[in-house]
Design an enzyme around this catalytic site. Structure first.
Site, short mmCIF file in Angstrom:
data_model
loop_
_atom_site.label_atom_id
_atom_site.label_comp_id
_atom_site.label_asym_id
_atom_site.label_seq_id
_atom_site.Cartn_x
_atom_site.Cartn_y
_atom_site.Cartn_z
N GLY A 237 0.77 -1.14 -0.13
CA GLY A 237 0.01 0.00 -0.20
C GLY A 237 0.97 1.12 -0.07
N SER A 238 0.21 2.30 0.46
CA SER A 238 1.02 3.77 0.37
C SER A 238 2.11 3.51 1.48
CB SER A 238 0.18 4.87 0.47
OG SER A 238 -0.43 4.70 1.74
N THR A 239 3.12 4.56 1.25
CA THR A 239 4.20 4.87 2.27
C THR A 239 3.81 5.26 3.52
OG1 THR A 239 5.77 4.90 0.29
CG2 THR A 239 6.39 6.10 2.62
N VAL A 241 0.98 4.87 5.09
CA VAL A 241 0.27 3.72 5.84
C VAL A 241 1.38 2.67 6.31
CG1 VAL A 241 -1.49 2.05 5.60
CG2 VAL A 241 -2.08 4.21 4.82
N GLY A 242 2.53 2.48 5.35
CA GLY A 242 3.41 1.43 5.73
C GLY A 242 4.03 2.16 6.92
N GLU A 259 5.57 -3.35 0.91
CA GLU A 259 5.40 -3.13 -0.44
C GLU A 259 4.92 -2.01 -0.65
OE1 GLU A 259 7.57 -4.58 -2.44
OE2 GLU A 259 7.82 -6.60 -1.89
N CYS A 293 2.12 0.66 -9.25
CA CYS A 293 3.11 0.93 -8.31
C CYS A 293 4.50 1.20 -9.29
CB CYS A 293 3.31 0.40 -7.11
SG CYS A 293 3.29 -1.38 -7.35
P1 NAP Z 1 -3.53 2.52 1.23
O1 NAP Z 1 -4.39 3.75 1.43
O2 NAP Z 1 -2.00 2.43 2.10
O3 NAP Z 1 -4.24 1.21 1.76
C1 NAP Z 1 -3.63 -0.23 1.81
C2 NAP Z 1 -4.34 -1.06 2.56
O4 NAP Z 1 -3.97 -0.49 4.03
C3 NAP Z 1 -5.97 -0.93 2.92
O5 NAP Z 1 -6.53 -2.36 3.04
C4 NAP Z 1 -6.13 -0.09 3.83
O6 NAP Z 1 -7.51 -0.34 4.51
C5 NAP Z 1 -5.32 -0.43 5.11
N1 NAP Z 1 -4.71 0.40 6.11
C6 NAP Z 1 -4.67 1.83 6.01
N2 NAP Z 1 -4.33 2.22 7.21
C7 NAP Z 1 -3.94 1.11 8.03
C8 NAP Z 1 -3.52 1.02 9.00
N3 NAP Z 1 -3.19 2.20 9.87
N4 NAP Z 1 -3.15 -0.10 9.56
C9 NAP Z 1 -3.44 -1.19 9.01
N5 NAP Z 1 -3.97 -1.14 7.61
C10 NAP Z 1 -4.48 0.22 7.32
O7 NAP Z 1 -3.11 2.22 -0.23
P2 NAP Z 1 -4.19 2.19 -1.52
O8 NAP Z 1 -4.77 3.43 -1.65
O9 NAP Z 1 -5.22 1.00 -1.28
O10 NAP Z 1 -3.34 1.84 -2.57
C11 NAP Z 1 -2.31 2.80 -3.44
C12 NAP Z 1 -1.00 2.71 -2.83
O11 NAP Z 1 -0.43 1.37 -2.96
C13 NAP Z 1 0.09 3.56 -3.63
O12 NAP Z 1 0.77 4.07 -2.93
C14 NAP Z 1 0.90 2.39 -4.56
O13 NAP Z 1 2.24 2.62 -4.98
C15 NAP Z 1 0.75 1.22 -3.51
N6 NAP Z 1 1.11 -0.13 -4.17
C16 NAP Z 1 2.51 -0.50 -3.81
C17 NAP Z 1 2.64 -1.69 -4.65
C18 NAP Z 1 4.14 -2.57 -4.31
O14 NAP Z 1 4.17 -3.75 -4.76
N7 NAP Z 1 5.05 -1.75 -4.00
C19 NAP Z 1 1.79 -2.37 -5.33
C20 NAP Z 1 0.32 -1.87 -5.38
C21 NAP Z 1 -0.17 -0.88 -4.72
P3 NAP Z 1 -8.24 0.84 5.22
O15 NAP Z 1 -8.07 2.00 4.64
O16 NAP Z 1 -9.56 0.50 5.40
O17 NAP Z 1 -7.60 0.99 6.65
#
Ligand code: NAP
Length: 486
Positions: A237-239, A241-242, A259, A293
């Site tokens: 997911g996003s940086t 949140v990571g 990731e 990504c």
């Molecule tokens: P996101 O907003 O970071 O959410 C990803 C997941 O994390 C969701 O299931 C979200 O669910 C959960 N989440 C959010 N806050 C959390 C917390 N504090 N604790 C635990 N879980 C939490 O990402 P997205 O908008 O879905 O996806 C886009 C991002 O993913 C982009 O930055 C993209 O670059 C990245 N991405 C990276 C890769 C890679 O392989 N490097 C691949 C695909 C996508 P909730 O919001 O319901 O909490």
């Protein structure tokens, strides 16, 4: 197992969400596709506890048994492809072509790959060594080996762009290594993941080995990461949140695979085959409306070919049919939500305010419904422009000029990200020299093709650890050393 719609899976039992349900919206039509269960915090904790209870027996199963179950799951996924394809398409808004070719079949391939992975040796013999006597033990010949042990309960948390593919890339290797899992998909598109959980249950994985929780509230993922029953968090997911997950996981010393975001550079040298460079960049630009990504969204073009690159990309954007994802000629579908569309539009605006020149797109296409952004190209950007530094996750490419190799490397390395870069040059020596200076986990030389056995992951703020092939399998293990006299 009787199906009562989209449900949670906790300890082998399907359940409705104790916190109710919420609407899943089709990003193209804006119509409600279905209701997804809203798990309560107690249900998330129960799922983690069920996974912990199932772990000791599952971790002792024979690799052949784990491989057979993963293959069975792949068979069932194939049998239910006709159901999964329209479901994934409707909840993600991905084009039908993308869903048919990648969103679902890749998931099956991953399970097959990790069925083989389960059979990879988990024991690494070390040569016997003559050791001197110490105050702790007499000397002599010592045997030693290293065993790859499963980590325990793995929380698998995924983003919205490829819901079941991302999940399979975590669940497959985690189960193959003998871990149990709790799966938490993105709130926008969790439906196919609930079916995926049902399929794994039907394949015969014992109760508690695979658990699925969904929800739209931030507490769902947060409670999972914080659970004392969780030993490892595998997150894509996003940086930001990571980072938040890393802080919580660090307190519990949980293993992490992160990731995260990317801002791929596509460096085009003046000796490059421009048709290949422009074709490759354009294909990734349009792919899943830029919600990928690894996209080369920062094109860094040498001055000798800069005008040709901008003109070529502008022309390519004009050929990208935007619209109904179900139409066979559609190349660019909608973004996942109005929020994501607004984020992309806002960054486009800030990029223009900072000096970027809009060459294509920048406005909404004329459609009645849906969260669309037209393929957008902004040229003449300075390296510090926010549109060059920040991630779009939408169909936007920015172009930055450069003079020499050192400057190209400096611009490419100037963002906080380091996930995937591309080098286009006819000079293999130069392409490799530049690739080795890029602070990024992955580099494509004159191609966007990937090798799925190669480790995939990020440098810098793009993450920690590696997915892919045997490297990805080993990410779900702990090394245990055993030594003995003799
Ligand atoms: P996101 O907003 O970071 O959410 C990803 C997941 O994390 C969701 O299931 C979200 O669910 C959960 N989440 C959010 N806050 C959390 C917390 N504090 N604790 C635990 N879980 C939490 O990402 P997205 O908008 O879905 O996806 C886009 C991002 O993913 C982009 O930055 C993209 O670059 C990245 N991405 C990276 C890769 C890679 O392989 N490097 C691949 C695909 C996508 P909730 O919001 O319901 O909490």
């Amino acid at each position: 197992m009787a199906t009562q719609g989209y449900q949670l899976l906790i300890g082998g039992e399907r359940a409705d969400g104790d916190a109710g349900s919420y609407d899943i919206v089709n990003p193209a039509t804006e119509a409600v596709v279905a209701q997804a269960p809203e798990a309560s915090t107690a249900q998330v904790e129960a799922a983690a506890a069920a996974a912990a209870e199932a772990f000791p027996a599952w971790s002792r199963t024979k690799p052949e048994e784990r491989a057979a179950l993963l293959n069975k799951a792949a068979d069932l996924l194939r049998e239910r492809m006709d159901e999964l394809i329209p479901l994934v398409q409707a909840e993600t808004g991905a084009t039908l072509r993308l869903t048919q070719t990648m969103q679902v079949p890749t998931c099956i391939e991953r399970f097959r790959r990790y069925a083989t992975g389960a059979l990879e040796p988990a024991t690494i013999p070390l040569p016997r060594r003559e050791m001197p006597s110490t105050p702790l033990a007499p000397g002599g010949l010592m045997g030693a080996m290293v065993i790859r042990q499963p980590v325990g309960v793995v929380a698998c948390i995924t983003p919205y762009n490829f819901p079941i593919v991302n999940m399979a890339g975590k669940v497959g290797p985690a189960l193959a290594m003998g871990n149990t899992v709790v799966v938490k998909p993105a709130p926008q598109d969790p439906l196919a993941v609930t079916v995926f959980g049902e399929i794994l249950h039907d394949a015969g994985f014992p109760a508690g080995v695979v658990n699925v929780v969904t929800g739209s509230a931030p507490e769902t993922g947060q409670a999972l990461v914080a659970s004392p029953d969780v030993d490892m968090v595998s997150f894509t997911g996003s940086t930001p949140v990571g980072q938040a997950i890393g802080e919580v996981a660090g307190r519990g010393m949980k293993r992490l695979l992160l990731e995260l975001g990317g801002k791929g550079a596509g460096i085009v040298f003046d000796d490059a085959d421009l048709a290949t460079a422009i074709g490759t960049i354009s294909s990734v630009w349009a792919f899943h409306a830029g919600q990928i990504c690894t996209a080369p969204t920062r094109v860094i073009a040498q001055r000798g070919v800069y005008d040709q690159v901008v003109a070529g990309l502008q022309k390519a954007s004009g050929r990208m049919t935007v619209g109904d994802p179900l139409a066979p000629d559609t190349v660019v579908g909608p973004l996942v939500s109005a929020l994501q569309r607004d984020r992309v539009e806002s960054l486009v605006r800030r990029g223009v305010e900072a000096g970027g020149e809009l060459v294509a797109g920048g406005s909404r296409p004329e459609v009645d419904t849906g969260f669309y952004v037209a393929p957008t190209l902004s040229a003449g950007c300075k390296p510090d422009n926010p549109a060059v530094q920040q991630e779009f996750f939408g169909p936007v490419v920015v172009v930055v000029p450069f003079d020499d190799e050192d400057e190209a490397v400096a611009i490419a390395n100037s963002t906080e990200f380091g996930l995937y870069d591309y080098v286009f040059s006819a000079d293999t020596g130069r392409a490799l020299r530049v690739a080795r200076q890029l602070r990024t986990g992955n580099v494509g030389l004159n191609t966007a093709q990937r090798n799925h056995e190669a480790p995939f992951g990020g440098f810098k703020m793009s993450g920690v650890g590696r997915d892919g092939g045997s490297f990805g399998l080993h990410a779900y293990s702990e090394l245990q050393s055993i030594v003995w006299p003799g």
